[in-house]
Design a protein around this motif. Sequence first.
Motif, PDB file in Angstrom:
ATOM      1  N   VAL A 215      34.964  20.239  74.212  1.00  7.44           N
ATOM      2  CA  VAL A 215      35.278  21.711  73.930  1.00  7.44           C
ATOM      3  C   VAL A 215      36.302  22.383  74.776  1.00  7.44           C
ATOM      4  O   VAL A 215      37.304  22.877  74.341  1.00  7.44           O
ATOM      5  N   THR A 216      36.188  22.203  76.080  1.00 14.33           N
ATOM      6  CA  THR A 216      37.023  22.627  77.042  1.00 14.33           C
ATOM      7  C   THR A 216      38.671  22.156  76.921  1.00 14.33           C
ATOM      8  O   THR A 216      39.611  22.727  76.642  1.00 14.33           O
ATOM      9  N   SER A 217      38.583  20.886  76.497  1.00 15.50           N
ATOM     10  CA  SER A 217      40.019  20.189  76.432  1.00 15.50           C
ATOM     11  C   SER A 217      40.946  20.380  75.040  1.00 15.50           C
ATOM     12  O   SER A 217      41.892  20.862  75.069  1.00 15.50           O
ATOM     13  N   PRO A 218      40.121  20.507  73.974  1.00 14.14           N
ATOM     14  CA  PRO A 218      40.695  21.146  72.483  1.00 14.14           C
ATOM     15  C   PRO A 218      41.018  22.517  72.740  1.00 14.14           C
ATOM     16  O   PRO A 218      42.060  22.994  72.241  1.00 14.14           O
ATOM     17  N   ALA A 219      40.020  23.434  73.570  1.00 17.62           N
ATOM     18  CA  ALA A 219      40.398  24.770  73.542  1.00 17.62           C
ATOM     19  C   ALA A 219      41.774  25.041  74.449  1.00 17.62           C
ATOM     20  O   ALA A 219      42.505  25.978  74.111  1.00 17.62           O
ATOM     21  N   LEU A 220      41.824  24.248  75.670  1.00 16.02           N
ATOM     22  CA  LEU A 220      43.292  24.403  76.301  1.00 16.02           C
ATOM     23  C   LEU A 220      44.397  23.723  75.466  1.00 16.02           C
ATOM     24  O   LEU A 220      45.534  24.423  75.707  1.00 16.02           O
ATOM     25  N   ALA A 221      44.068  22.570  74.748  1.00 15.01           N
ATOM     26  CA  ALA A 221      45.326  22.230  73.946  1.00 15.01           C
ATOM     27  C   ALA A 221      45.716  23.295  72.977  1.00 15.01           C
ATOM     28  O   ALA A 221      47.026  23.837  72.667  1.00 15.01           O
ATOM     29  N   VAL A 222      44.731  23.916  72.153  1.00 15.99           N
ATOM     30  CA  VAL A 222      45.082  24.958  71.211  1.00 15.99           C
ATOM     31  C   VAL A 222      45.575  26.182  72.106  1.00 15.99           C
ATOM     32  O   VAL A 222      46.769  26.778  71.637  1.00 15.99           O
ATOM     33  N   LEU A 223      45.134  26.604  73.372  1.00 18.78           N
ATOM     34  CA  LEU A 223      45.918  27.647  73.984  1.00 18.78           C
ATOM     35  C   LEU A 223      47.295  27.578  74.268  1.00 18.78           C
ATOM     36  O   LEU A 223      48.310  28.317  74.096  1.00 18.78           O
ATOM     37  N   LEU A 224      47.421  26.243  74.956  1.00 21.15           N
ATOM     38  CA  LEU A 224      48.787  26.026  75.539  1.00 21.15           C
ATOM     39  C   LEU A 224      49.796  25.633  74.278  1.00 21.15           C
ATOM     40  O   LEU A 224      50.993  26.089  74.736  1.00 21.15           O
ATOM     41  N   ILE A 225      49.414  25.125  73.484  1.00 17.68           N
ATOM     42  CA  ILE A 225      50.371  24.947  72.165  1.00 17.68           C
ATOM     43  C   ILE A 225      50.854  26.014  71.717  1.00 17.68           C
ATOM     44  O   ILE A 225      52.034  26.420  71.157  1.00 17.68           O
ATOM     45  N   CYS A 226      49.800  27.147  71.355  1.00 19.41           N
ATOM     46  CA  CYS A 226      49.743  28.228  70.780  1.00 19.41           C
ATOM     47  C   CYS A 226      50.868  29.157  71.792  1.00 19.41           C
ATOM     48  O   CYS A 226      51.881  29.765  71.067  1.00 19.41           O
ATOM     49  N   VAL A 227      50.689  29.261  72.924  1.00 18.12           N
ATOM     50  CA  VAL A 227      51.680  29.887  73.945  1.00 18.12           C
ATOM     51  C   VAL A 227      53.004  29.297  73.911  1.00 18.12           C
ATOM     52  O   VAL A 227      53.945  30.062  74.010  1.00 18.12           O
ATOM     53  N   GLY A 228      52.901  28.028  74.076  1.00 19.28           N
ATOM     54  CA  GLY A 228      54.337  27.334  73.785  1.00 19.28           C
ATOM     55  C   GLY A 228      55.063  27.677  72.872  1.00 19.28           C
ATOM     56  O   GLY A 228      56.373  27.776  72.868  1.00 19.28           O
ATOM     57  N   LEU A 229      54.615  27.544  71.643  1.00 23.50           N
ATOM     58  CA  LEU A 229      55.262  27.763  70.299  1.00 23.50           C
ATOM     59  C   LEU A 229      55.676  29.122  70.161  1.00 23.50           C
ATOM     60  O   LEU A 229      56.789  29.670  69.543  1.00 23.50           O
ATOM     61  N   THR A 230      54.903  30.085  70.550  1.00 25.35           N
ATOM     62  CA  THR A 230      55.208  31.737  70.310  1.00 25.35           C
ATOM     63  C   THR A 230      55.672  32.278  71.742  1.00 25.35           C
ATOM     64  O   THR A 230      56.374  33.391  71.552  1.00 25.35           O
ATOM     65  N   LEU A 231      55.947  31.537  72.624  1.00 32.08           N
ATOM     66  CA  LEU A 231      56.713  32.117  73.809  1.00 32.08           C
ATOM     67  C   LEU A 231      58.231  32.633  73.425  1.00 32.08           C
ATOM     68  O   LEU A 231      58.604  33.584  74.028  1.00 32.08           O
ATOM     69  N   PRO A 232      59.009  31.551  72.793  1.00 31.52           N
ATOM     70  CA  PRO A 232      60.229  32.250  72.501  1.00 31.52           C
ATOM     71  C   PRO A 232      60.356  33.383  71.586  1.00 31.52           C
ATOM     72  O   PRO A 232      61.198  34.042  71.857  1.00 31.52           O
ATOM     73  N   ALA A 233      59.444  33.721  70.729  1.00 34.12           N
ATOM     74  CA  ALA A 233      59.552  34.619  69.889  1.00 34.12           C
ATOM     75  C   ALA A 233      59.121  36.008  70.765  1.00 34.12           C
ATOM     76  O   ALA A 233      59.660  37.117  70.260  1.00 34.12           O
ATOM     77  N   VAL A 234      58.554  36.084  71.530  1.00 34.82           N
ATOM     78  CA  VAL A 234      58.043  37.159  72.828  1.00 34.82           C
ATOM     79  C   VAL A 234      59.408  37.021  73.502  1.00 34.82           C
ATOM     80  O   VAL A 234      59.534  38.482  73.957  1.00 34.82           O
ATOM     81  N   ALA A 235      59.709  35.997  74.024  1.00 33.83           N
ATOM     82  CA  ALA A 235      60.578  36.105  75.151  1.00 33.83           C
ATOM     83  C   ALA A 235      62.040  36.838  74.441  1.00 33.83           C
ATOM     84  O   ALA A 235      62.892  37.512  75.238  1.00 33.83           O
TER      85      ALA A 235
END
Length: 396
Positions: A215-235
């Motif tokens: 649970v924790t590993s896939p949840a962190l994977a989802v969170l980090l990938i989501c943040v990484g791909l949306t960061l440029p759109a926010v920045a």
Amino acid sequence: MNALFLGMACILAAAAGYWVFGRGTPRPAGAWAMGALLASFAAAFASYSPLVEDTVEAVVPHVARLLSNSASLAAATSVLAVSFQVNLPREEARRRTRSRVGLLAAAVSGMTLLFAVEQMAHRSPQVYALYLLLFIAYLGFAVVDFLRQALLQSRSSRRASVRFGFRTAAVGCGFALVYTVYKLTVLVSLGLGFHLFPAHSKCSSLVAGPCVFSVTSPALAVLLICVGLTLPAVAYPLAQYRRRRWEERSFEALAPLWQDMAQAMPQIVLAAADLGGEVAEEPDFLLQRRVIEISDGILALRPYRSQQVEEAANKLSPDQGEKRAAFVEAAVVKDALAAMRVGRFPRVAAAPATADASARKSLRDDAEWLLLVADAYAQHGPVRVADDGRTESVGA
């Protein structure tokens, strides 16, 4: 756990809606892929919630696992689609996205069929092992495929936010690989009959084993990938906002120098451009115009620039480097403006300022240099050269 996973699911679902429906502007390329990514991640987070798990399993026993795994594969496919949009030409990105969606449909269909057979076979370990094999095969393929592209983009992109975002996503891929290895270990355990992990167990803690892997590993994977791909759109909008604020403040900071020049040399003020009102009021346009007018004014003052004042200002300047050059330029310009008003020409004319001129290749470079000159111009009085050669700075 309910609050954590459902809260993240709601945030991601809202973000997906913003990307697809609520931008208020024409959707950029990849908007649908990004919306699908965020929606898949929202479904994945929701499926980890005990509340959702209990609710769906009250209707179909043990179906929460299938929903969670399917959402994870859909999220992985959406991640690949977004990375294709960023890394590849349009037609190539579409071709690869279609092939990955086809593989996803085949994997989910096969998992659904095996899940149904498993339930009819009273949760057969052999059928469950085949189910896991299909899930692991596609997930591992998607994670490795995306990791390769994320590393490529993190090295080649010119934008810092894109590079950092893909590096963050690459870390998320690491957690996804941990989850994949865990599932592979479960599969080997089932095949060899070791039963290292309790089958079909529910998690009540994010840090207890094997929940930290399942649970924790896939949840962190989802969170980090989501943040990484949306960061440029926010920045990007934040960077645009900071740029506009800098342009507005720079425009105002140049006002004292510009006003004195415009009063002495009205001809440097450019005629109103034949542009729409909105364009003519844009901060970058106004700043560029002011920089050009001040630069024209400095050129017009060339016959009145005094070498004596330049040498005196060099001796009086408390700074070094570019600030010293700006102090000298401000003193020479201030004296030249005074000389122009009374028609006085210097005995020895000074050359135009050339400090770092070759390095100034953009509006921002020119503006930053003139900001230093304008600051020294406003803060320091004129430099006077006495008949005996002594120098002094008169209060501003």
